[in-house]
Design a protein around this motif. Structure first.
Motif, PDB file in Angstrom:
ATOM      1  N   LYS A 445       8.598 -32.582  32.949  1.00  0.00           N
ATOM      2  CA  LYS A 445       8.081 -32.628  34.320  1.00  0.00           C
ATOM      3  C   LYS A 445       6.441 -31.703  33.917  1.00  0.00           C
ATOM      4  O   LYS A 445       6.653 -30.494  33.912  1.00  0.00           O
ATOM      5  N   MET A 446       5.591 -32.589  34.336  1.00  0.00           N
ATOM      6  CA  MET A 446       4.100 -32.051  34.328  1.00  0.00           C
ATOM      7  C   MET A 446       3.883 -31.499  35.590  1.00  0.00           C
ATOM      8  O   MET A 446       4.223 -32.156  36.543  1.00  0.00           O
ATOM      9  N   ASN A 447       2.857 -30.756  35.625  1.00  0.00           N
ATOM     10  CA  ASN A 447       1.994 -30.658  37.112  1.00  0.00           C
ATOM     11  C   ASN A 447       1.293 -31.643  37.225  1.00  0.00           C
ATOM     12  O   ASN A 447       0.246 -32.242  36.522  1.00  0.00           O
ATOM     13  N   ARG A 448       1.554 -32.439  38.193  1.00  0.00           N
ATOM     14  CA  ARG A 448       0.827 -33.675  38.458  1.00  0.00           C
ATOM     15  C   ARG A 448      -0.375 -33.604  38.573  1.00  0.00           C
ATOM     16  O   ARG A 448      -1.326 -34.397  37.887  1.00  0.00           O
ATOM     17  N   LEU A 567       1.266 -19.386  34.131  1.00  0.00           N
ATOM     18  CA  LEU A 567       2.527 -19.800  33.666  1.00  0.00           C
ATOM     19  C   LEU A 567       3.002 -21.006  34.072  1.00  0.00           C
ATOM     20  O   LEU A 567       3.420 -21.733  33.048  1.00  0.00           O
ATOM     21  N   PHE A 568       3.010 -21.352  35.175  1.00  0.00           N
ATOM     22  CA  PHE A 568       3.537 -22.692  35.595  1.00  0.00           C
ATOM     23  C   PHE A 568       2.462 -24.031  35.038  1.00  0.00           C
ATOM     24  O   PHE A 568       3.160 -25.029  35.069  1.00  0.00           O
TER      25      PHE A 568
END
Lengths: 691, 283
Positions: A445-448, A567-568
């Motif tokens: 899951k990537m940060n869109r 971090l995210f």
């Protein structure tokens, strides 16, 4: 051959004689040759070397024509004529002679020395001409004989001393008379042995050696006379035969781990190298060969008593102007290279990055070494020059071969035609990859938002790259055609150009890698620093450790916010970094393999390897002994043969130094750099400053 | 008989005479607690629990849409200003003069922080989009628990780290804020978290030091407000929370005093092993 006798002389060794590894006692060798008469020492003769507890002595054998034929018999009756030296008498007409002779050790047939030296050195000023033999008449064996002996002894002694000093001057080796030898067809004569012993009193050498051979036997008997010895014990003498020419031409390579070996081993090794050294120094004495009276050879001529090939002479003469021309050209080229024009920043950066320029510089250096006017000082420099020359020759030959293959049947055209579609293909694959990353690659899951930003950025780059390639497409064929011509400078040059072309074509991958790596590196450093802030600690630069620190409220707050954000966003950036690093590593591996191949071609000492194949005695690692036929009561006879170097040590010793590209990081540090996101330059050139 | 071993004596080596253990002392450093003082001090713990509760409630209301961000922002702003004035008025400006911090510096840091948070609120909003809700809840709960554990309640223990506790609280607030509908919600949430976790304890510490009676009153009011808010969300939770608060403020001091009687420290002329380890290096 006639019976002879003579005086042995050789180099005196200061060292105590010990026993060698294989139990053969040695002493110093050098039987050498001594100048010999016109017929110098024929090459290819076996020499006689003896030792044991006695200092080496040698005698010279002599022979004339044998050298040409190169045959020697084991029972060495020297063939050829020798002119006896005048001296003393001997029964006229008898084939026995006695007198002083000089022996050179290593040559001569095995067996007692054949002739008498007639002239001292051919290379140096002629020694005193010996008086022509006066038939010693007959004084018989009476007192007259004694007188005659004494007369001759003293006169002969003076001449011998003069001769020995001349030899010493020319060869720069310390020689002295060690003993006497006699080879008589008939029974031993009392007077002969008396004469020889009297010689012993004139030339004081401790111990005085006397060797003799009777009849047609091939076994010599030796005895030593210790006049002032403290412990007169029976000494054991061993005769060692060796091929003088081979020992003279060979070059000894002492074992590389002499430091680790015991003192005794090192001692023996140095003794062996001293032997080889001394034989090589007396090369000048061997050069006085008598040429054949036989049919005239068109390819050979004689100068200074040495026979040489005409072709080799011509080449030597022609090489001087060739070298001068080459030196002039090289100086012009290096002058251009060093000019200020090429030192401006963009150009100098470009030159340092292109491996073609490195290879060119390297080859220019080689050419300079070859074409220099100075003669090689020692063996290793000569081998180096020869290696460079042969390597260059093979390189250029392979390059021309490649070129001829490439330019036939319009292969260049085909190559150019396939280049553009291949580049397009690569770009399309990259675009597909980026689309995949922008989705949900491998279920991660990537940060869109960040994903979209990075993906679009890289896609735009690829678009630019494709349009650039299409712009260049009409000129590709011409560029390739001219670039292919450079293969005539050598195969290594062609390979370097190939490596550079690969680097240029994958430049966009390199750019992506740099972007990804910098972003990732920034993130990692930020994260580690903010993690310390999270815990209330700080990096103390002075003490190089982590210390506690009380932060202000706003510092804490902003720091924590940033930490959370970084971090995210880490997984997204890490994935892009991983993908582009893998691509870059692939390109680097391909380039690295090409460079390894170039390095191999550059550094392989072909001439040394060929020499080891064809003339293995030239590269000696040591010697080995073989026991010859024995007879009771006579000294032990051994045959010394040269032990050639192994191929691996040949390569190791004579490797040409390259600008070696080797990986500059060990595996652990490479992994660490990859993890932290630092840029890696796996192949470092020597002399390049570290970034 | 002499109490030495380096001289020969007619007694065996382990002989002791009647003066044995006469220098033994028990519980020399034991503290005698008084119930009211302990209850008073437990107010700090109660306050923090209530802060956490209020924060979570606010988030809950914002997520449910019952509280508008503008309203929350206005309320928080008003109370901040009030608290700011009170902060200086309580000790008559002595604290400010001692620390040397000017109002201009306060204003600057407020502006910086507000601008930063506002600028990053879109990023904050989408930060945890791809992470599942359960993970977010678990992480936030852990972080808030950590905040409670590491908070500086006034004890001089090795485990106390005010920086860590504040950071954990902010981390939890960012995690929760990223679940709200819009970026304005996130901004307001983070700002509110900052106020309730950083500024409120500062004020309370000062109150406790200067006006103990006021402090007790404020604590009780705060606890009641938290309970009331919790009751509107879940009655079971309210009951549990009330019991927790009572246990901490009334029961625990009693236990402490009772357990003090069981203390059995012996002291004497021998060397005692004291652990001087700094536990904070594990954090």
């Amino acid at each position: 051959m006639d019976g002879d006798c003579g005086v042995l002389w050789g180099k005196v060794s200061p060292w105590p004689l010990g026993t060698g590894d294989n139990g053969v006692p040695w002493g110093k060798l050098h039987p050498w040759l001594l100048g010999m008469g016109d017929n110098g020492v024929p090459r290819g003769q076996r020499g006689l070397m003896g030792k044991a507890k006695s200092p080496p002595f040698g005698d010279r054998g002599q022979q004339g024509p044998m050298r040409r034929t190169g045959s020697h018999e084991n029972n060495g009756v020297p063939r050829g004529k020798v002119s006896p030296w005048p001296l003393g008498q001997g029964t006229a007409g008898s084939r026995e002679d006695k007198g002083i002779r000089w022996g050179a050790a290593s040559t001569g047939a095995h067996g007692p020395p054949g002739g008498w030296a007639r002239r001292s050195l051919s290379a140096g000023p002629a020694g005193p001409r010996r008086p022509s033999p006066s038939p010693a008449e007959g004084a018989g064996r009476a007192a007259g004989e004694q007188r005659c002996w004494v007369y001759h002894c003293s006169r002969v002694a003076a001449m011998v001393k003069q001769y020995v000093s001349e030899v010493q001057r020319v060869t720069k080796v310390n020689v002295s008379v060690l003993g006497s030898w006699s080879n008589s067809k008939q029974e031993k004569e009392e007077s002969l042995s008396e004469f020889l012993e009297d010689l012993g009193t004139i030339f004081s050498h401790e111990p005085w050696i006397q060797i003799s051979k009777e009849g047609n036997s091939k076994f010599w008997s030796c005895s030593t006379l210790q006049k002032h010895s403290n412990n007169p014990k029976e000494e054991e003498i061993i005769l060692v035969y060796y091929d003088q020419r081979k020992v003279m031409l060979s070059h000894l390579h002492p074992p590389l781990d002499t430091a680790a070996s015991t003192d005794r081993k090192a001692d023996d090794a140095s003794k062996l190298s001293a032997i080889f050294d001394t034989v090589a120094k007396s090369k000048v004495l061997f050069m006085t060969d008598r040429y054949d009276d036989g049919p005239i050879k068109l390819t050979h001529w004689q100068s200074d008593g040495v026979e040489a090939s005409i072709i080799v002479e011509l080449l030597k003469q022609a090489s001087v102007p060739a070298c001068m021309l080459l030196t002039f050209l090289l100086s012009v080229i290096s002058g251009i290279c060093r000019s200020r024009v090429l030192k401006f920043w963009p150009l100098s950066f470009l030159w340092s990055k292109l491996s073609t320029c490195e290879q060119l510089g390297y080859r220019l250096q080689h050419l300079q070494v070859i074409s220099s006017n100075k003669k090689a000082q020692n063996e290793s420099q000569l081998m180096r020059k020869a290696n460079i020359f042969v390597s260059l020759l093979i390189d250029v030959a392979l390059g021309i071969l490649l070129m001829s293959w490439l330019y036939r049947k319009n292969r260049i055209g085909h190559l150019a035609d396939t280049l553009i579609p291949v580049a397009d293909n690569v770009a399309e694959e990259l675009q597909d990859l980026l689309q995949w990353l922008m989705g949900a690659p491998a279920g991660l899951k990537m940060n869109r938002a960040l994903d979209q930003v990075l993906g679009r950025f890289f896609l735009y780059h690829i678009h630019l790259w494709i349009s650039y390639i299409h712009l260049m497409s009409p000129f590709i064929e011409m560029i390739l055609w001219y670039v292919g011509l450079s293969a005539c400078l050598g195969l290594t040059m062609a390979l370097c150009i190939l490596s550079d072309i690969i680097a240029l074509l994958t430049f966009h991958i390199y750019c992506f890698y740099v972007y990804g790596a910098r972003l990732y590196c920034l993130k990692i450093y930020g994260l580690s620093s903010l993690w310390r802030l999270f815990r209330g600690k700080k990096w103390n630069v002075l003490r190089q450790r982590v210390d506690s620190c009380s932060y202000d409220l706003d510092q804490l707050f902003i720091g924590t916010l940033l930490f959370t954000i970084l971090l995210f966003l880490l997984p997204t950036t890490a994935l892009y970094y991983l993908v582009f690093t893998l691509l870059r590593l692939l390109v680097v591996i391909v380039q690295g393999l090409i460079h390894l191949l170039v390095d191999l071609i550059d550094s392989l000492p072909l001439y040394s390897i060929i020499l080891r194949l064809c003339r293995s005695y030239r590269l000696a690692a040591g010697v080995k002994f073989r026991v010859l036929e024995q007879q009771d009561g006579k000294p032990l006879r051994l045959l010394m043969q040269i032990n050639p170097l192994s191929y691996s040590s040949v390569v190791q010793t004579y490797r040409l130094p390259t600008y070696s590209c080797y990986p500059k990081d060990s595996w652990t540090s490479l992994c660490k750099k990859l993890f932290l996101g630092e840029l890696i330059y796996p192949w470092k050139h020597k002399g390049e400053k570290q970034d | 008989w002499q109490k030495v071993l380096y001289e020969r004596q007619p007694f065996p080596d382990n002989y002791v005479d009647q003066r044995f253990l006469e220098e033994l002392r028990k519980n020399v450093h034991a503290r005698r607690y008084r119930y009211r003082a302990v209850v008073f001090q437990s107010g700090a713990v109660v306050q923090q629990l209530c802060s956490v509760c209020v924060f979570v409630l606010t988030w809950w209301y914002m997520a449910a849409g019952a509280l508008s961000p503008q309203g929350l922002f206005a309320a928080a702003l008003a109370s901040s200003l009030l608290g700011y004035v009170l902060f200086d008025a309580v000790d008559g400006g002595a604290g400010r003069w001692a620390s040397g911090r000017t109002r201009w510096a306060d204003l600057k840091s407020t502006l910086v922080f507000a601008a930063f948070t506002y600028g990053f609120s879109p990023v904050l909003k989408t930060l945890t989009e791809s992470i599942s809700t359960d993970t977010i809840y678990a992480m936030s709960a852990l972080m808030l628990l950590g905040h409670l554990i590491f908070f500086d309640y006034g004890a001089n223990a090795a485990i106390v780290s005010s920086t860590l506790s504040l950071n954990m609280a902010i981390f939890a607030s960012v995690c929760l804020a990223s679940r709200l509908p819009r970026s304005l919600h996130a901004f307001v949430m983070v700002t509110f978290a900052m106020q309730i976790f950083a500024l409120w304890p500062m004020l309370q510490k000062k109150l406790k030091a200067q006006t103990p009676r006021c402090y007790v009153g404020v604590t009780v009011l705060f606890a009641l407000a938290a309970l009331a808010g919790l009751a509107t969300v879940s009655s079971v939770g309210a009951v549990l929370f009330a019991s927790l608060l009572l246990a901490i403020s009334c029961l625990c001091p009693y236990c402490l005093i009772r357990l003090q009687l069981l203390k059995d420290n012996i002291h004497g002329p021998w060397d005692e092993a004291e652990i001087k380890e700094d536990l904070s290096r594990f954090l």
